[in-house]
Design a protein around this motif. Structure first.
Motif, PDB file in Angstrom:
ATOM      1  N   LEU A  23       0.836  -1.200   0.000  1.00 31.62           N
ATOM      2  CA  LEU A  23       0.000   0.000   0.000  1.00 31.62           C
ATOM      3  C   LEU A  23       0.866   1.243   0.000  1.00 31.62           C
ATOM      4  N   TRP A  24       1.876   1.251   0.848  1.00 27.86           N
ATOM      5  CA  TRP A  24       2.771   2.399   0.961  1.00 27.86           C
ATOM      6  C   TRP A  24       3.486   2.673  -0.368  1.00 27.86           C
ATOM      7  N   ALA A  25       3.846   1.622  -1.082  1.00 27.83           N
ATOM      8  CA  ALA A  25       4.584   1.769  -2.330  1.00 27.83           C
ATOM      9  C   ALA A  25       3.687   2.037  -3.539  1.00 27.83           C
ATOM     10  N   SER A  26       2.387   1.919  -3.378  1.00 24.78           N
ATOM     11  CA  SER A  26       1.459   2.065  -4.494  1.00 24.78           C
ATOM     12  C   SER A  26       1.356   3.516  -4.961  1.00 24.78           C
ATOM     13  N   GLU A  27       1.268   3.683  -6.263  1.00 27.76           N
ATOM     14  CA  GLU A  27       1.088   5.015  -6.842  1.00 27.76           C
ATOM     15  C   GLU A  27      -0.285   5.590  -6.496  1.00 27.76           C
ATOM     16  N   ASN A  28      -1.251   4.721  -6.223  1.00 28.77           N
ATOM     17  CA  ASN A  28      -2.597   5.169  -5.889  1.00 28.77           C
ATOM     18  C   ASN A  28      -2.706   5.738  -4.476  1.00 28.77           C
ATOM     19  N   SER A  29      -1.686   5.530  -3.661  1.00 28.82           N
ATOM     20  CA  SER A  29      -1.740   5.949  -2.268  1.00 28.82           C
ATOM     21  C   SER A  29      -1.403   7.416  -2.059  1.00 28.82           C
ATOM     22  N   TRP A  30      -0.714   8.000  -3.013  1.00 28.67           N
ATOM     23  CA  TRP A  30      -0.213   9.367  -2.827  1.00 28.67           C
ATOM     24  C   TRP A  30      -0.667  10.256  -3.968  1.00 28.67           C
ATOM     25  N   GLY A  31      -1.119  11.444  -3.613  1.00 24.81           N
ATOM     26  CA  GLY A  31      -1.538  12.421  -4.617  1.00 24.81           C
ATOM     27  C   GLY A  31      -0.338  13.110  -5.227  1.00 24.81           C
ATOM     28  N   PRO A  32      -0.590  13.966  -6.230  1.00 24.90           N
ATOM     29  CA  PRO A  32       0.513  14.671  -6.899  1.00 24.90           C
ATOM     30  C   PRO A  32       1.318  15.562  -5.948  1.00 24.90           C
ATOM     31  N   ASP A  33       0.667  16.049  -4.887  1.00 25.16           N
ATOM     32  CA  ASP A  33       1.362  16.915  -3.935  1.00 25.16           C
ATOM     33  C   ASP A  33       2.022  16.126  -2.802  1.00 25.16           C
ATOM     34  N   GLY A  34       1.939  14.789  -2.864  1.00 20.70           N
ATOM     35  CA  GLY A  34       2.565  13.944  -1.855  1.00 20.70           C
ATOM     36  C   GLY A  34       1.683  13.631  -0.665  1.00 20.70           C
ATOM     37  N   SER A  35       0.446  14.095  -0.698  1.00 20.37           N
ATOM     38  CA  SER A  35      -0.458  13.813   0.415  1.00 20.37           C
ATOM     39  C   SER A  35      -1.144  12.463   0.211  1.00 20.37           C
ATOM     40  N   ALA A  36      -1.604  11.895   1.306  1.00 23.13           N
ATOM     41  CA  ALA A  36      -2.288  10.601   1.251  1.00 23.13           C
ATOM     42  C   ALA A  36      -3.636  10.757   0.555  1.00 23.13           C
ATOM     43  N   THR A  37      -3.979   9.773  -0.268  1.00 17.59           N
ATOM     44  CA  THR A  37      -5.269   9.780  -0.956  1.00 17.59           C
ATOM     45  C   THR A  37      -6.313   9.066  -0.097  1.00 17.59           C
ATOM     46  N   GLY A  38      -7.568   9.197  -0.513  1.00 17.05           N
ATOM     47  CA  GLY A  38      -8.642   8.481   0.171  1.00 17.05           C
ATOM     48  C   GLY A  38      -8.415   6.978   0.124  1.00 17.05           C
ATOM     49  N   PHE A  39      -7.896   6.493  -1.001  1.00 15.56           N
ATOM     50  CA  PHE A  39      -7.567   5.073  -1.164  1.00 15.56           C
ATOM     51  C   PHE A  39      -6.628   4.614  -0.052  1.00 15.56           C
ATOM     52  N   PHE A  40      -5.588   5.411   0.185  1.00 15.98           N
ATOM     53  CA  PHE A  40      -4.604   5.062   1.213  1.00 15.98           C
ATOM     54  C   PHE A  40      -5.237   5.062   2.605  1.00 15.98           C
ATOM     55  N   VAL A  41      -5.987   6.109   2.912  1.00 12.00           N
ATOM     56  CA  VAL A  41      -6.573   6.252   4.241  1.00 12.00           C
ATOM     57  C   VAL A  41      -7.527   5.101   4.543  1.00 12.00           C
ATOM     58  N   VAL A  42      -8.416   4.790   3.607  1.00 11.36           N
ATOM     59  CA  VAL A  42      -9.390   3.710   3.816  1.00 11.36           C
ATOM     60  C   VAL A  42      -8.682   2.379   4.021  1.00 11.36           C
ATOM     61  N   HIS A  43      -7.685   2.088   3.203  1.00 12.03           N
ATOM     62  CA  HIS A  43      -7.001   0.808   3.317  1.00 12.03           C
ATOM     63  C   HIS A  43      -6.093   0.745   4.541  1.00 12.03           C
ATOM     64  N   LEU A  44      -5.561   1.874   4.953  1.00 15.01           N
ATOM     65  CA  LEU A  44      -4.766   1.890   6.183  1.00 15.01           C
ATOM     66  C   LEU A  44      -5.662   1.628   7.395  1.00 15.01           C
ATOM     67  N   ILE A  45      -6.842   2.215   7.412  1.00 16.96           N
ATOM     68  CA  ILE A  45      -7.795   1.952   8.499  1.00 16.96           C
ATOM     69  C   ILE A  45      -8.173   0.472   8.517  1.00 16.96           C
ATOM     70  N   LEU A  46      -8.426  -0.089   7.349  1.00 16.70           N
ATOM     71  CA  LEU A  46      -8.743  -1.517   7.247  1.00 16.70           C
ATOM     72  C   LEU A  46      -7.601  -2.364   7.816  1.00 16.70           C
ATOM     73  N   ALA A  47      -6.373  -2.003   7.491  1.00 18.62           N
ATOM     74  CA  ALA A  47      -5.215  -2.747   7.994  1.00 18.62           C
ATOM     75  C   ALA A  47      -5.086  -2.611   9.510  1.00 18.62           C
ATOM     76  N   ILE A  48      -5.306  -1.412  10.040  1.00 16.82           N
ATOM     77  CA  ILE A  48      -5.195  -1.207  11.485  1.00 16.82           C
ATOM     78  C   ILE A  48      -6.238  -2.029  12.224  1.00 16.82           C
ATOM     79  N   VAL A  49      -7.465  -2.028  11.715  1.00 14.53           N
ATOM     80  CA  VAL A  49      -8.525  -2.838  12.331  1.00 14.53           C
ATOM     81  C   VAL A  49      -8.149  -4.320  12.274  1.00 14.53           C
TER      82      VAL A  49
END
Length: 75
Positions: A23-49
């Motif tokens: 997830l961390w290495a995925s291009e879908n996880s980070w926006g053009p400005d380097g911020s986390a995308t919704g994709f990253f946040v949702v999947h990180l929450i899923l992983a934490i749970v």
């Protein structure tokens, strides 16, 4: 049953650590400005749970293995 629960807890950690690395290495996880995308946040929450539940289930299994069971007595 305790062995199954412990194995599930360990398996959960192995799988989700690999998932978070990918997830961390995925291009879908980070926006053009380097911020986390919704994709990253949702999947990180899923992983934490999943880490949390895997840990709880593994602890239940571990405690089950450590419990001293009395011998059965036929009456």
């Amino acid at each position: 049953m305790a062995w199954f629960l412990l194995a599930f807890g360990i398996w959960s950690w192995v799988i989700w650590i690999t998932f978070v690395k990918n997830l961390w290495a995925s291009e879908n996880s980070w926006g053009p400005d380097g911020s986390a995308t919704g994709f990253f946040v949702v999947h990180l929450i899923l992983a934490i749970v999943s880490f949390t539940l895997g840990t709880i289930i593994g602890i239940i299994g571990w405690r089950g293995l450590r419990t001293k069971r009395p011998d059965k007595v036929d009456v």
